[in-house]
Design a protein around this motif. Structure first.
Motif, PDB file in Angstrom:
ATOM      1  N   LEU A  58       8.945  21.205 -11.433  1.00  0.00           N
ATOM      2  CA  LEU A  58       8.789  19.974 -12.202  1.00  0.00           C
ATOM      3  C   LEU A  58       9.799  19.945 -13.341  1.00  0.00           C
ATOM      4  O   LEU A  58      10.086  20.974 -13.955  1.00  0.00           O
ATOM      5  CB  LEU A  58       7.369  19.876 -12.768  1.00  0.00           C
ATOM      6  N   THR A  59      10.314  18.771 -13.657  1.00  0.00           N
ATOM      7  CA  THR A  59      11.322  18.653 -14.713  1.00  0.00           C
ATOM      8  C   THR A  59      10.959  17.613 -15.763  1.00  0.00           C
ATOM      9  O   THR A  59      11.780  17.273 -16.604  1.00  0.00           O
ATOM     10  CB  THR A  59      12.691  18.289 -14.110  1.00  0.00           C
ATOM     11  N   GLY A  60       9.735  17.096 -15.719  1.00  0.00           N
ATOM     12  CA  GLY A  60       9.323  16.094 -16.692  1.00  0.00           C
ATOM     13  C   GLY A  60       8.977  16.713 -18.036  1.00  0.00           C
ATOM     14  O   GLY A  60       9.247  17.896 -18.289  1.00  0.00           O
ATOM     15  N   VAL A  61       8.364  15.920 -18.907  1.00  0.00           N
ATOM     16  CA  VAL A  61       7.983  16.401 -20.237  1.00  0.00           C
ATOM     17  C   VAL A  61       6.465  16.509 -20.316  1.00  0.00           C
ATOM     18  O   VAL A  61       5.732  15.923 -19.519  1.00  0.00           O
ATOM     19  CB  VAL A  61       8.499  15.450 -21.338  1.00  0.00           C
ATOM     20  N   ALA A  62       5.985  17.278 -21.288  1.00  0.00           N
ATOM     21  CA  ALA A  62       4.549  17.466 -21.459  1.00  0.00           C
ATOM     22  C   ALA A  62       3.881  16.142 -21.834  1.00  0.00           C
ATOM     23  O   ALA A  62       4.447  15.330 -22.569  1.00  0.00           O
ATOM     24  CB  ALA A  62       4.286  18.507 -22.547  1.00  0.00           C
ATOM     25  N   ASP A  63       2.679  15.946 -21.325  1.00  0.00           N
ATOM     26  CA  ASP A  63       1.913  14.743 -21.630  1.00  0.00           C
ATOM     27  C   ASP A  63       0.529  15.171 -22.092  1.00  0.00           C
ATOM     28  O   ASP A  63      -0.314  15.562 -21.302  1.00  0.00           O
ATOM     29  CB  ASP A  63       1.803  13.840 -20.392  1.00  0.00           C
ATOM     30  N   SER A  64       0.314  15.117 -23.408  1.00  0.00           N
ATOM     31  CA  SER A  64      -0.968  15.560 -23.967  1.00  0.00           C
ATOM     32  C   SER A  64      -2.014  14.463 -23.958  1.00  0.00           C
ATOM     33  O   SER A  64      -3.128  14.665 -24.434  1.00  0.00           O
ATOM     34  CB  SER A  64      -0.757  16.049 -25.412  1.00  0.00           C
ATOM     35  N   MET A  65      -1.685  13.309 -23.415  1.00  0.00           N
ATOM     36  CA  MET A  65      -2.597  12.175 -23.439  1.00  0.00           C
ATOM     37  C   MET A  65      -3.426  12.037 -22.172  1.00  0.00           C
ATOM     38  O   MET A  65      -4.163  11.074 -22.013  1.00  0.00           O
ATOM     39  CB  MET A  65      -1.806  10.876 -23.660  1.00  0.00           C
ATOM     40  N   THR A  66      -3.302  12.971 -21.239  1.00  0.00           N
ATOM     41  CA  THR A  66      -4.055  12.885 -19.992  1.00  0.00           C
ATOM     42  C   THR A  66      -4.986  14.086 -19.859  1.00  0.00           C
ATOM     43  O   THR A  66      -4.818  15.102 -20.544  1.00  0.00           O
ATOM     44  CB  THR A  66      -3.113  12.836 -18.779  1.00  0.00           C
ATOM     45  N   GLU A  67      -5.970  13.982 -18.969  1.00  0.00           N
ATOM     46  CA  GLU A  67      -6.927  15.056 -18.766  1.00  0.00           C
ATOM     47  C   GLU A  67      -6.276  16.289 -18.151  1.00  0.00           C
ATOM     48  O   GLU A  67      -6.703  17.406 -18.399  1.00  0.00           O
ATOM     49  CB  GLU A  67      -8.072  14.577 -17.877  1.00  0.00           C
ATOM     50  N   CYS A  68      -5.252  16.105 -17.313  1.00  0.00           N
ATOM     51  CA  CYS A  68      -4.577  17.264 -16.715  1.00  0.00           C
ATOM     52  C   CYS A  68      -3.260  17.512 -17.446  1.00  0.00           C
ATOM     53  O   CYS A  68      -2.620  16.589 -17.941  1.00  0.00           O
ATOM     54  CB  CYS A  68      -4.343  17.052 -15.228  1.00  0.00           C
ATOM     55  N   ASP A  69      -2.876  18.780 -17.515  1.00  0.00           N
ATOM     56  CA  ASP A  69      -1.629  19.138 -18.187  1.00  0.00           C
ATOM     57  C   ASP A  69      -0.430  18.917 -17.282  1.00  0.00           C
ATOM     58  O   ASP A  69       0.653  18.538 -17.753  1.00  0.00           O
ATOM     59  CB  ASP A  69      -1.683  20.598 -18.632  1.00  0.00           C
ATOM     60  N   LEU A  70      -0.611  19.164 -15.984  1.00  0.00           N
ATOM     61  CA  LEU A  70       0.466  19.014 -15.018  1.00  0.00           C
ATOM     62  C   LEU A  70      -0.086  18.371 -13.757  1.00  0.00           C
ATOM     63  O   LEU A  70      -1.265  18.520 -13.444  1.00  0.00           O
ATOM     64  CB  LEU A  70       1.088  20.378 -14.669  1.00  0.00           C
ATOM     65  N   ARG A  71       0.789  17.667 -13.057  1.00  0.00           N
ATOM     66  CA  ARG A  71       0.416  17.116 -11.759  1.00  0.00           C
ATOM     67  C   ARG A  71       1.532  17.453 -10.782  1.00  0.00           C
ATOM     68  O   ARG A  71       2.695  17.149 -11.030  1.00  0.00           O
ATOM     69  CB  ARG A  71       0.205  15.604 -11.847  1.00  0.00           C
ATOM     70  N   TRP A  72       1.140  18.114  -9.673  1.00  0.00           N
ATOM     71  CA  TRP A  72       2.132  18.608  -8.718  1.00  0.00           C
ATOM     72  C   TRP A  72       1.631  18.352  -7.301  1.00  0.00           C
ATOM     73  O   TRP A  72       0.554  18.795  -6.920  1.00  0.00           O
ATOM     74  CB  TRP A  72       2.341  20.111  -8.943  1.00  0.00           C
ATOM     75  N   ASN A  73       2.415  17.602  -6.537  1.00  0.00           N
ATOM     76  CA  ASN A  73       2.055  17.291  -5.148  1.00  0.00           C
ATOM     77  C   ASN A  73       0.633  16.748  -5.032  1.00  0.00           C
ATOM     78  O   ASN A  73      -0.110  17.103  -4.105  1.00  0.00           O
ATOM     79  CB  ASN A  73       2.209  18.532  -4.263  1.00  0.00           C
ATOM     80  N   GLY A  74       0.251  15.899  -5.972  1.00  0.00           N
ATOM     81  CA  GLY A  74      -1.074  15.298  -5.948  1.00  0.00           C
ATOM     82  C   GLY A  74      -2.181  16.178  -6.487  1.00  0.00           C
ATOM     83  O   GLY A  74      -3.351  15.790  -6.479  1.00  0.00           O
TER      84      GLY A  74
END
Length: 218
Positions: A58-74
């Motif tokens: 993954l090459t995106g940026v951190a998103d602290s506004m969602t329930e999951c920290d990372l999303r990968w292949n669904g």
């Protein structure tokens, strides 16, 4: 559900050479000021997420506004981090503990908290910075990290909002390195529909249990 009246717009990731208005400083200067010590707990959590994201490609940026920290292949992933050493003086090494597993969901749409606590991601990755001697703590060495992976079903069956390292190992979580994570996360995501190994109250409620119905006497 009513949407919140003030919603942030999506911004492009900062590169670091952008300049502030009204002060002679760049974003890199700010990052150096606020995040130059990667041992600080709040920063170390982002380090763990960053390392895991790179291991997954993954090459995106951190998103602290969602329930999951990372999303990968669904697959939704929650990352929890800990370490034996801190950015302050210690009388003894810290106990490895991971909290915040069982909590009320936060809604991005309206900024509210859900009424019922639950486990919210498909897979949990627990990251441990393993240095135990301050002069050997290398904040840029990914090899100083161990990782443990559990499915939501395994965490839910345990039923607690926090886990110690010893408890993780007793639940069958093996010690992994970064290169092991893609396979381990994929396998953990595929056990989500298995029955929990321990039927706690939380586990039962997660499966839709509402209460017992008494049988009529003969």
């Amino acid at each position: 559900m009513t949407s919140a009246p003030f919603n942030p717009i999506e911004l492009p990731p900062l590169q670091g050479d952008e300049t502030f208005t009204g002060v002679d400083a760049t974003v890199n200067d700010f990052w150096r000021f606020a995040m130059s010590d990667l041992r600080v707990n709040t920063v170390r959590g982002y380090v763990a997420e960053f390392l895991i994201s790179r291991a997954l490609g993954l090459t995106g940026v951190a998103d602290s506004m969602t329930e999951c920290d990372l999303r990968w292949n669904g697959i939704s992933i929650n990352v929890k981090s800990s370490g034996y050493l801190q950015a302050w003086s210690q009388r003894s090494l810290s106990r490895i503990q991971f909290s915040g597993l069982y909590r009320r969901a936060w809604s991005v749409e309206d900024g509210s908290l859900g009424e019922v606590p639950d486990f919210h991601t498909d897979v949990y990755v627990f990251a441990v910075q393993t240095a135990t001697e301050p002069d050997k703590y290398d904040q840029l060495d990914a090899n100083q990290w161990d990782f443990y992976v559990l499915s939501q079903a395994a965490v839910r069956a345990h039923g607690w909002g926090s886990l110690s390292l010893r408890k993780l190992e007793s639940l069958g979580a093996a010690r992994l390195k970064l290169s092991d994570l893609p396979t381990a996360i994929r396998e953990a995501a595929n056990v989500g529909d298995r029955q929990p190994s321990r039927w706690t109250r939380q586990a039962l409620q997660g499966e839709g249990f509402e209460g017992f119905i008494p049988f009529e006497a003969p």
